[in-house]
Write a protein that holds these residues in place. Sequence first.
Motif, PDB file in Angstrom:
ATOM      1  N   LEU A 162      15.460  14.612  43.963  1.00  0.00           N
ATOM      2  CA  LEU A 162      15.155  13.248  43.532  1.00  0.00           C
ATOM      3  C   LEU A 162      15.229  12.272  44.711  1.00  0.00           C
ATOM      4  CD1 LEU A 162      14.554  11.436  41.003  1.00  0.00           C
ATOM      5  CD2 LEU A 162      16.988  10.939  40.972  1.00  0.00           C
ATOM      6  N   SER A 163      16.283  12.387  45.526  1.00  0.00           N
ATOM      7  CA  SER A 163      16.433  11.480  46.674  1.00  0.00           C
ATOM      8  C   SER A 163      15.264  11.648  47.633  1.00  0.00           C
ATOM      9  CB  SER A 163      17.736  11.769  47.423  1.00  0.00           C
ATOM     10  OG  SER A 163      18.841  11.627  46.560  1.00  0.00           O
ATOM     11  N   SER A 164      14.900  12.895  47.854  1.00  0.00           N
ATOM     12  CA  SER A 164      13.818  13.187  48.774  1.00  0.00           C
ATOM     13  C   SER A 164      12.487  12.638  48.245  1.00  0.00           C
ATOM     14  CB  SER A 164      13.742  14.704  48.955  1.00  0.00           C
ATOM     15  OG  SER A 164      12.950  15.023  50.048  1.00  0.00           O
ATOM     16  N   ALA A 165      12.216  12.891  46.966  1.00  0.00           N
ATOM     17  CA  ALA A 165      10.954  12.449  46.366  1.00  0.00           C
ATOM     18  C   ALA A 165      10.863  10.927  46.309  1.00  0.00           C
ATOM     19  CB  ALA A 165      10.816  13.041  44.962  1.00  0.00           C
ATOM     20  N   LYS A 166      11.962  10.283  45.951  1.00  0.00           N
ATOM     21  CA  LYS A 166      11.967   8.819  45.898  1.00  0.00           C
ATOM     22  C   LYS A 166      11.683   8.219  47.272  1.00  0.00           C
ATOM     23  CE  LYS A 166      15.531   6.763  43.976  1.00  0.00           C
ATOM     24  NZ  LYS A 166      16.958   6.589  43.557  1.00  0.00           N
ATOM     25  N   ALA A 167      12.347   8.759  48.289  1.00  0.00           N
ATOM     26  CA  ALA A 167      12.180   8.222  49.645  1.00  0.00           C
ATOM     27  C   ALA A 167      10.768   8.466  50.163  1.00  0.00           C
ATOM     28  CB  ALA A 167      13.209   8.848  50.586  1.00  0.00           C
ATOM     29  N   LEU A 168      10.235   9.644  49.876  1.00  0.00           N
ATOM     30  CA  LEU A 168       8.866   9.966  50.296  1.00  0.00           C
ATOM     31  C   LEU A 168       7.881   8.993  49.647  1.00  0.00           C
ATOM     32  CD1 LEU A 168       7.776  12.181  52.121  1.00  0.00           C
ATOM     33  CD2 LEU A 168       7.370  13.583  50.106  1.00  0.00           C
ATOM     34  N   ALA A 169       8.053   8.786  48.344  1.00  0.00           N
ATOM     35  CA  ALA A 169       7.162   7.871  47.620  1.00  0.00           C
ATOM     36  C   ALA A 169       7.316   6.447  48.143  1.00  0.00           C
ATOM     37  CB  ALA A 169       7.455   7.939  46.116  1.00  0.00           C
ATOM     38  N   ALA A 170       8.575   6.019  48.328  1.00  0.00           N
ATOM     39  CA  ALA A 170       8.817   4.644  48.785  1.00  0.00           C
ATOM     40  C   ALA A 170       8.227   4.415  50.169  1.00  0.00           C
ATOM     41  CB  ALA A 170      10.321   4.355  48.799  1.00  0.00           C
ATOM     42  N   ALA A 171       8.399   5.381  51.053  1.00  0.00           N
ATOM     43  CA  ALA A 171       7.904   5.232  52.420  1.00  0.00           C
ATOM     44  C   ALA A 171       6.392   5.087  52.461  1.00  0.00           C
ATOM     45  CB  ALA A 171       8.336   6.430  53.266  1.00  0.00           C
ATOM     46  N   ARG A 172       5.716   5.683  51.472  1.00  0.00           N
ATOM     47  CA  ARG A 172       4.258   5.624  51.425  1.00  0.00           C
ATOM     48  C   ARG A 172       3.757   4.633  50.387  1.00  0.00           C
ATOM     49  NH1 ARG A 172       2.107   9.058  55.537  1.00  0.00           N
ATOM     50  NH2 ARG A 172       0.178   8.908  54.338  1.00  0.00           N
ATOM     51  N   GLY A 173       4.665   3.930  49.718  1.00  0.00           N
ATOM     52  CA  GLY A 173       4.275   2.960  48.684  1.00  0.00           C
ATOM     53  C   GLY A 173       3.618   3.601  47.476  1.00  0.00           C
TER      54      GLY A 173
END
Lengths: 224, 330
Positions: free
Chosen positions: B91-102
């Motif tokens: 979850l942390s990884s997916a959230k950060a990946l999504a956030a970094a790419r908007g």
Amino acid sequence: MNLLGLDTSTAASAACVLRDDDVAFEAIPSVEELAAPPAHSRDLLARAAEVLDRAGLTFADIDAIAVGTGPGAFTGLRVGIATARALAHAHDLELRPVSSLAALAEGIDADARLPLIDARRGELFGALHLAGGSTAVEPFVATPEEVVERVRESGLDPLAAGDGSLRFRGLLEAAGVRVAHDESQAHVVRALYVCRLGAGTEPVAPDAVLPTYLRLPDAQPRPS
Amino acid sequence: MILGVETSCDDTCAALVTRDGAVRSNVVASQGLLHARYGGVVPEIASRRHLELVDAVVADALERGGATLDDVDTVAVTRGPGLIGALLVGLSSAKALAAARGLPLAPVDHLAGHVLASTLGDHPVEPPYLCLVASGGHTFLARVEEPPDYEVLGRTLDDAAGEAFDKGARLLGLGYPGGPELDRLAHEGDREAFAFPRSLPGDGLDFSFSGLKTALLYRVRDLGAEETTRRRADLAASYQAAVVDSLIARVRAALERERLDRLAIGGGVAANSELRARIGELAEELEVEVWIPPRDLCTDNAAMIAAVARYTEPIAYPGYLSLDASARVA
Ligand SMILES: [Zn+2]
């Protein structure tokens, strides 16, 4: 260089962006947060976005990322490191791993510094640092009694801080180890110091960054 | 394209799935052997391994799918149920990946993933259908009308079917996870050699397997070590038949009660040869069409998580920044 710093080695979530003009925008956790149930998944990324927002930046503007690798509570460390690694991967950045104990020591106002992070089960993660950043005793996990012993052996008179020092204040003070006062901000690992230490750290591939566990998992092979 | 991430138990998974349900890549880094010597999944070891592997598994899924992050329009991730420490890595990884790419993020119920796995591929199942999900962690029957929603018609009251296989295998000295070995051994045995109970609790569609496990324990004790080893194939065949009989009885009852003519199977137990054969016979008898996805879509995987995201409205950035994992999904 816009540098984002994160730390989740305690129950608190810390985030800071050091903008390329050297102005810092920081979410400083309260001392109370150290005793609250961990909420890194709820707080960390939101705080990172908030400090970026205050700095007038977005995640895409980050040039470098520093992350506290502990030691500390395992689940929290993994939230922080998984977050930092994915942010780095998303824009092909490298990561700067920083000792959370070193970052904690940066906030202690004394010549000799004893950062102590609660390791649960009656133990502490600790290290001994000197003003100026040098390490007198490398990170360890030990009982409070052993910590007192290590301080004696070092011949230093350090000031202790961190959630571990709050938990064992009575025992530490009785043995002559000074502990920062209860409300002191020194007990919190600040992401500003993760940024500052990270700025002087050699960046590495994100996948190479893992928690400093200092402890093996609790598991016994099943007798067959 | 949807990038799926799944770390709810002991497999680190990432996948790329298109909007129309084509699986571009489906990468699973299994930790099975790592946990074998402990006789089960050790949460702390699983969580450590997830963190070591998650970025490489995501990168692998992109590469094998012939894509880059630029081609991803949604990130889907398992929010629960599962081991909380393991879930938090993905979850942390997916959230950060999504956030970094908007990018928008779709938090997914792991169980919905198993239920909707058959909607992937060239020949997807069309609702309404009945789905039997049976694995080491879950066993339930669901009616699917409008994905991603599903109605649970019955569930196990104690052990999961896969757990029953693994525990049975252990009693027969077949190691961990012993389900597949039990299945193999059962081919050489007589399924009627031993009478094991078929537990069908209540009037509904629930399952129960703990009594069966106890019955095997007593039988093994009565036979003694030497005789147990000698008759291991018969024990395996009879025990497996009892588990499968219970599953089949409930599937039959559910199909008849719900008047459904499509049946999908999900979860690792779908690989069991006895279950596959018996489902085939039942389908023929009741004139029901059956979907059993390939093995890598039955066991835990991220393609099924991405599959669920095809049917849900994802959360736009930054609405998901504070999203937490949930050991149990309500
Ligand atoms: Zn599953």
